[in-house]
Design an enzyme around this catalytic site. Structure first.
Site, PDB file in Angstrom:
ATOM      1  NE  ARG A  34      -2.982   0.656   3.204  1.00  0.00           N
ATOM      2  CZ  ARG A  34      -2.318   1.060   4.488  1.00  0.00           C
ATOM      3  NH1 ARG A  34      -2.093   2.289   4.273  1.00  0.00           N
ATOM      4  NH2 ARG A  34      -2.213   0.436   5.557  1.00  0.00           N
ATOM      5  CE1 TYR A  39     -17.956   8.253 -15.934  1.00  0.00           C
ATOM      6  CE2 TYR A  39     -16.657   8.468 -14.040  1.00  0.00           C
ATOM      7  CZ  TYR A  39     -17.586   7.811 -14.937  1.00  0.00           C
ATOM      8  OH  TYR A  39     -18.012   6.304 -14.208  1.00  0.00           O
ATOM      9  CG  ASP A  95     -10.162  12.989 -16.428  1.00  0.00           C
ATOM     10  OD1 ASP A  95      -9.609  12.575 -17.331  1.00  0.00           O
ATOM     11  OD2 ASP A  95     -11.187  12.702 -15.808  1.00  0.00           O
ATOM     12  CE  LYS A 113     -13.252   4.542 -18.889  1.00  0.00           C
ATOM     13  NZ  LYS A 113     -13.033   5.424 -17.969  1.00  0.00           N
TER      14      LYS A 113
HETATM   15  N1  LCS Z   1     -12.454  10.553 -16.004  1.00  0.00           N
HETATM   16  C1  LCS Z   1     -13.069  10.325 -17.168  1.00  0.00           C
HETATM   17  C2  LCS Z   1     -12.806  11.445 -18.037  1.00  0.00           C
HETATM   18  C3  LCS Z   1     -13.743   9.343 -17.189  1.00  0.00           C
HETATM   19  O1  LCS Z   1     -14.193   9.023 -18.487  1.00  0.00           O
HETATM   20  C4  LCS Z   1     -13.856   8.179 -16.094  1.00  0.00           C
HETATM   21  C5  LCS Z   1     -14.596   6.955 -16.378  1.00  0.00           C
HETATM   22  C6  LCS Z   1     -13.254   8.436 -14.920  1.00  0.00           C
HETATM   23  C7  LCS Z   1     -12.461   9.810 -14.930  1.00  0.00           C
HETATM   24  C8  LCS Z   1     -13.108   7.394 -13.655  1.00  0.00           C
HETATM   25  O2  LCS Z   1     -12.517   6.580 -14.031  1.00  0.00           O
HETATM   26  P1  LCS Z   1     -12.766   4.984 -13.554  1.00  0.00           P
HETATM   27  O3  LCS Z   1     -12.726   5.139 -12.099  1.00  0.00           O
HETATM   28  O4  LCS Z   1     -13.891   4.379 -14.179  1.00  0.00           O
HETATM   29  O5  LCS Z   1     -11.429   4.285 -13.748  1.00  0.00           O
HETATM   30  N2  LCS Z   1     -15.499   6.951 -17.508  1.00  0.00           N
HETATM   31  C9  LCS Z   1     -16.343   6.074 -17.667  1.00  0.00           C
HETATM   32  C10 LCS Z   1     -17.056   6.111 -18.935  1.00  0.00           C
HETATM   33  O6  LCS Z   1     -17.178   7.022 -19.839  1.00  0.00           O
HETATM   34  N3  LCS Z   1     -17.717   4.787 -18.975  1.00  0.00           N
HETATM   35  O7  LCS Z   1     -17.485   4.377 -18.005  1.00  0.00           O
HETATM   36  C11 LCS Z   1     -16.805   4.749 -17.008  1.00  0.00           C
END
Ligand code: LCS
Length: 394
Positions: free
Chosen positions: A57, A110, A182, A207
């Site tokens: 951790r 998001y 972001d 992603k």
């Molecule tokens: N920032 C952006 C721009 C995102 O698209 C997402 C997730 C996050 C942060 C959060 O990330 P995660 O915790 O899911 O790794 N976006 C998603 C979407 O557009 N569809 O499913 C998840």
């Protein structure tokens, strides 16, 4: 040889062999703890007087390799990895705010990030104002003496709204606050916000960084001081760390970042042009189209346009459902940035945690469809989408 001076694809591919065995691909340090030689050594590691690992951790060699790779690609001093993009969002925000502080956030974000800022953060006596950051003067006017964070996504998910990162960074600097960007949609391959003056860069590494749809992960990049603060506070004590195995998968995915992003983008350009001409399509939002109102800004602050497209079909949401229910090759799923093409409906899926009124302010109409363009052959993607679009009866 200095890897820092190499081109971005070389940085993505490059890795060092295992120093112990010479293994070309380093093994995964799948361990929760590390054995000390003696009590004295353990005490020194805890006191920060000796370099070395203690407990996963608090750090792990495979996680460190992933963090260093992202810092290299984003041109940042250091990076801190998390179990998800949302763990990175909350760790970044909570590290730099306290009761009575103020955050200025873009109104197009998001869904869970928007919900976190509007519902969670505000429970702790912190004010958040959401503004249309396409017009930079809205950030300028919203900033107050107690503003500690300016939070943006550029381009935003899913409205593809851009913020002038350089100008937002200038406002943050003048106000003694931090700009967090972001960069999930662009990746460091196309855009490096730290070079434009941002203080922290954030990714949902789920992603494009991973690229293959098999990992949930997040990462923050910034200067040494900020990253150390996050390591010692919100990462250590909230504890949303990335696992060694997932770090290893991300390192593997990253090797092909360059060729993936090039192919994603060349496909996306073809798809956007196809959609723009299609008689069943009403609007297309893609920064690489000359018709995008922020095309010039996109060209100025990024080296590419990425592969996320949003569009609206004639006939509104019912017609949109027909398209999403009739694709065959393209998969109906949330997430994005995977090698295969994904389609989804933000209003009822990714952005359902956001109130309708706030969604509309962020450009998310009820009929908006989001398309994450994969690396299949463009003709196949176009044919699949064309078949589905032609099922609309108008
Ligand atoms: N920032 C952006 C721009 C995102 O698209 C997402 C997730 C996050 C942060 C959060 O990330 P995660 O915790 O899911 O790794 N976006 C998603 C979407 O557009 N569809 O499913 C998840």
């Amino acid at each position: 040889m200095d890897i820092n001076k190499m081109k971005k694809s070389t940085k993505a591919v490059y890795s060092e062999p295992c120093k112990l065995t010479g293994a070309h691909v380093k093994p995964i340090y799948q361990t929760s703890t590390f054995v000390f030689d003696d009590v004295n050594q353990g005490a020194k590691r805890f006191a920060g007087e000796e370099e070395g690992y203690i407990y996963t951790r608090l750090g792990n060699p495979t996680i460190t390799d992933f963090e260093k790779k992202i810092a290299l690609l984003e041109n940042g001093e250091d990076a801190v990895a998390f179990a998800s993009g949302m763990a990175a969002v909350s760790a970044a925000i909570f590290a730099f705010i306290k009761k009575g502080d103020h955050i200025v956030a873009q109104n197009s974000l998001y869904g869970c990030t928007h919900a976190f800022l509007s519902e969670m953060v505000t429970k702790f006596g912190i004010d958040v104002d959401f503004v249309d950051a396409k017009d930079i003067s809205n950030i300028e006017n919203a900033v107050k003496e107690n503003t500690k964070i300016i939070y943006i996504e550029s381009p935003s998910n899913p409205a593809m709204a851009l913020t002038d990162i350089k100008r937002a960074a200038k406002i943050a600097k003048e106000n003694d606050s931090r700009l967090i960007v972001d960069n999930t949609f662009m990746t460091p391959y196309w855009q490096r916000p730290l070079e434009l003056g941002a203080d922290l860069v954030l990714h949902s590494a789920t992603k494009y960084i991973g690229g293959h749809g098999d990992v949930i992960a997040g990462i923050l990049v910034g200067n040494k001081e900020d990253m150390s603060l996050i390591r010692e506070t919100t990462q250590k004590d909230i504890g949303g760390i990335l696992s060694p195995f997932d770090s290893w998968l991300l390192l593997r995915g990253l090797k092909t970042l360059g060729i993936r992003m090039e192919k994603h983008e060349s496909n996306a350009k073809k798809l956007a042009e196809f959609l723009e001409k299609h008689p069943k399509v009403d609007k297309v939002y893609y920064p690489g189209l000359k018709s995008h109102p922020q095309y010039e800004l996109a060209k100025k602050q990024a080296e590419g346009f990425g592969a996320m497209i949003a569009f609206e079909v004639k006939g509104g949401i019912d017609a949109g459902k027909t398209v999403m229910n009739n694709v065959k090759l393209i998969k109906l799923a949330v997430s994005l940035g995977t090698v295969d093409s994904l389609i989804q409906h933000p209003a009822s899926m990714t952005h359902s945690p956001v109130d309708r009124e706030d969604r509309l302010k962020g450009g998310i109409t009820d009929g908006l469809i989001r398309f994450s363009v994969g690396i299949e052959e463009p003709e196949d993607i176009i044919n699949d989408l064309d078949n589905a679009l032609n099922k609309i009866k108008i």
